[in-house]
Design a protein around this motif. Structure first.
Motif, mmCIF file in Angstrom:
data_model
loop_
_atom_site.group_PDB
_atom_site.id
_atom_site.type_symbol
_atom_site.label_atom_id
_atom_site.label_comp_id
_atom_site.label_asym_id
_atom_site.label_seq_id
_atom_site.Cartn_x
_atom_site.Cartn_y
_atom_site.Cartn_z
ATOM 1 N N SER A 1 10.491 5.499 2.884
ATOM 2 C CA SER A 1 11.112 6.055 1.688
ATOM 3 C C SER A 1 12.574 6.440 1.947
ATOM 4 O O SER A 1 13.463 6.144 1.145
ATOM 5 C CB SER A 1 10.338 7.277 1.205
ATOM 6 O OG SER A 1 9.012 6.950 0.863
ATOM 7 N N CYS A 4 14.747 3.345 2.355
ATOM 8 C CA CYS A 4 15.029 2.718 1.063
ATOM 9 C C CYS A 4 16.127 3.464 0.320
ATOM 10 O O CYS A 4 17.061 2.857 -0.215
ATOM 11 C CB CYS A 4 13.754 2.673 0.217
ATOM 12 S SG CYS A 4 12.516 1.504 0.799
ATOM 13 N N ASP A 78 1.490 9.369 1.548
ATOM 14 C CA ASP A 78 1.825 8.189 0.769
ATOM 15 C C ASP A 78 3.337 8.119 0.571
ATOM 16 O O ASP A 78 3.955 9.073 0.097
ATOM 17 C CB ASP A 78 1.113 8.241 -0.585
ATOM 18 C CG ASP A 78 1.360 6.995 -1.400
ATOM 19 O OD1 ASP A 78 0.748 5.966 -1.098
ATOM 20 O OD2 ASP A 78 2.184 7.050 -2.335
ATOM 21 N N SER A 79 3.939 6.991 0.935
ATOM 22 C CA SER A 79 5.395 6.865 0.864
ATOM 23 C C SER A 79 5.902 6.882 -0.576
ATOM 24 O O SER A 79 6.983 7.403 -0.856
ATOM 25 C CB SER A 79 5.850 5.578 1.563
ATOM 26 O OG SER A 79 5.269 4.440 0.947
ATOM 27 N N GLN A 80 5.117 6.325 -1.493
ATOM 28 C CA GLN A 80 5.551 6.323 -2.892
ATOM 29 C C GLN A 80 5.540 7.738 -3.464
ATOM 30 O O GLN A 80 6.424 8.107 -4.243
ATOM 31 C CB GLN A 80 4.653 5.411 -3.724
ATOM 32 C CG GLN A 80 5.122 5.305 -5.175
ATOM 33 C CD GLN A 80 4.211 4.455 -6.014
ATOM 34 O OE1 GLN A 80 3.161 4.023 -5.555
ATOM 35 N NE2 GLN A 80 4.596 4.210 -7.254
ATOM 36 N N GLU A 81 4.530 8.519 -3.071
ATOM 37 C CA GLU A 81 4.474 9.911 -3.519
ATOM 38 C C GLU A 81 5.674 10.696 -2.997
ATOM 39 O O GLU A 81 6.270 11.498 -3.716
ATOM 40 C CB GLU A 81 3.177 10.557 -3.043
ATOM 41 C CG GLU A 81 2.966 11.983 -3.539
ATOM 42 C CD GLU A 81 1.679 12.604 -3.048
ATOM 43 O OE1 GLU A 81 1.476 13.813 -3.273
ATOM 44 O OE2 GLU A 81 0.871 11.883 -2.432
ATOM 45 N N LEU A 83 8.597 9.369 -2.159
ATOM 46 C CA LEU A 83 9.782 8.850 -2.846
ATOM 47 C C LEU A 83 9.930 9.467 -4.226
ATOM 48 O O LEU A 83 11.032 9.863 -4.634
ATOM 49 C CB LEU A 83 9.688 7.325 -2.954
ATOM 50 C CG LEU A 83 10.861 6.633 -3.667
ATOM 51 C CD1 LEU A 83 12.167 6.889 -2.942
ATOM 52 C CD2 LEU A 83 10.585 5.134 -3.774
ATOM 53 N N ALA A 84 8.819 9.575 -4.960
ATOM 54 C CA ALA A 84 8.861 10.181 -6.294
ATOM 55 C C ALA A 84 9.294 11.642 -6.217
ATOM 56 O O ALA A 84 10.091 12.112 -7.049
ATOM 57 C CB ALA A 84 7.496 10.064 -6.965
ATOM 58 N N ASN A 160 11.098 6.843 -13.005
ATOM 59 C CA ASN A 160 12.075 6.663 -11.923
ATOM 60 C C ASN A 160 11.563 5.735 -10.818
ATOM 61 O O ASN A 160 12.317 5.341 -9.941
ATOM 62 C CB ASN A 160 12.503 8.007 -11.316
ATOM 63 C CG ASN A 160 11.330 8.810 -10.788
ATOM 64 O OD1 ASN A 160 10.254 8.288 -10.536
ATOM 65 N ND2 ASN A 160 11.541 10.108 -10.619
ATOM 66 N N THR A 161 10.271 5.425 -10.854
ATOM 67 C CA THR A 161 9.715 4.451 -9.914
ATOM 68 C C THR A 161 8.723 3.566 -10.645
ATOM 69 O O THR A 161 8.143 3.972 -11.659
ATOM 70 C CB THR A 161 8.987 5.124 -8.735
ATOM 71 O OG1 THR A 161 7.935 5.949 -9.249
ATOM 72 C CG2 THR A 161 9.939 5.959 -7.898
ATOM 73 N N SER A 163 5.289 1.081 -10.006
ATOM 74 C CA SER A 163 4.231 0.667 -9.091
ATOM 75 C C SER A 163 3.860 -0.783 -9.406
ATOM 76 O O SER A 163 3.456 -1.085 -10.530
ATOM 77 C CB SER A 163 2.996 1.561 -9.244
ATOM 78 O OG SER A 163 3.317 2.902 -8.970
#
Length: 207
Positions: A1, A4, A78-81, A83-84, A160-161, A163
């Motif tokens: 994250s 990125c 979780d990387s997406q969590e 990042l959000a 903002n993201t 999936s």
């Protein structure tokens, strides 16, 4: 994250040059008092200027853990969590709107999509204006149809993201069995292939 986000040139630039300071909103109750943005700026400078071959973001992790306890400790997350959370936290720390006004959400009422989308985006900007909004925010179109009266409601919600599923590109070995109606027409010299066909016929007869 973090890799990125650090690769987003426009965001890293304002962090590296301290341009973000003018947008700091430490009074925002939804933010971290500016700590997340300031610590992230320090991390960006380390990434691009440090002589070391690696960077350990300990201070950055401490700031995150204070605001979001789920990221404390050393377990996997979780990387997406993450990042959000980072995008939301940086946005609120750098939100140029000091006092968020109340915004009434209107129904689409059959109006064209471009009109409803523009109205929704303008309402979003009344409460949210930051470099994160400029670079990452967009709109989802959601359509709901009432099963009883068939009324259609269309809304445009900010995000903002995104999936997206990752396609499976890993090769998979599969064994295919060909079942012939007349085995006398088959001329196979390889014992393995003959065994496969015999096994398939045996299984078919067994069923």
């Amino acid at each position: 994250s973090l890799q990125c986000m650090s690769a987003v040139y426009q965001l890293s630039k304002i962090m590296f040059t301290n341009e973000f300071v003018k947008d700091l909103n430490p009074q925002n109750p939804l933010g971290t008092g500016g700590h997340l943005a300031s610590t992230y700026a320090e991390l960006v400078k380390e990434l691009y200027c440090a002589d070391d071959k690696y960077v350990a973001p300990w201070n950055f992790k401490k700031v995150i853990a204070k605001k979001a306890s789920q990221f404390s400790g050393f377990g996997q997350h979780d990387s997406q969590e993450l990042l959000a959370f980072l995008l939301d936290g940086l946005h609120e720390d750098l939100n140029r709107v000091q006092k968020k006004p109340f915004v009434e959400v209107k129904d689409s009422e059959g109006r064209p999509d471009e009109v409803v989308a523009k109205e929704s985006w303008e309402n979003h900007l009344k409460r949210n204006q930051s470099i994160i909004v400029d670079l990452f925010h967009g709109q989802f179109k959601s359509t709901l149809v009432c099963p009883d009266c068939s009324r259609v409601s269309i809304t445009f919600d900010p995000f903002n993201t995104l999936s997206v599923p990752i396609p499976n590109s890993k090769p998979v070995d599969l064994t295919l069995y060909y079942i012939f109606k007349d085995l006398s027409l088959i001329h196979i010299s390889e014992p393995t292939r003959q065994a496969e066909i015999s096994y398939a016929v045996f299984c078919l007869k067994k069923k």
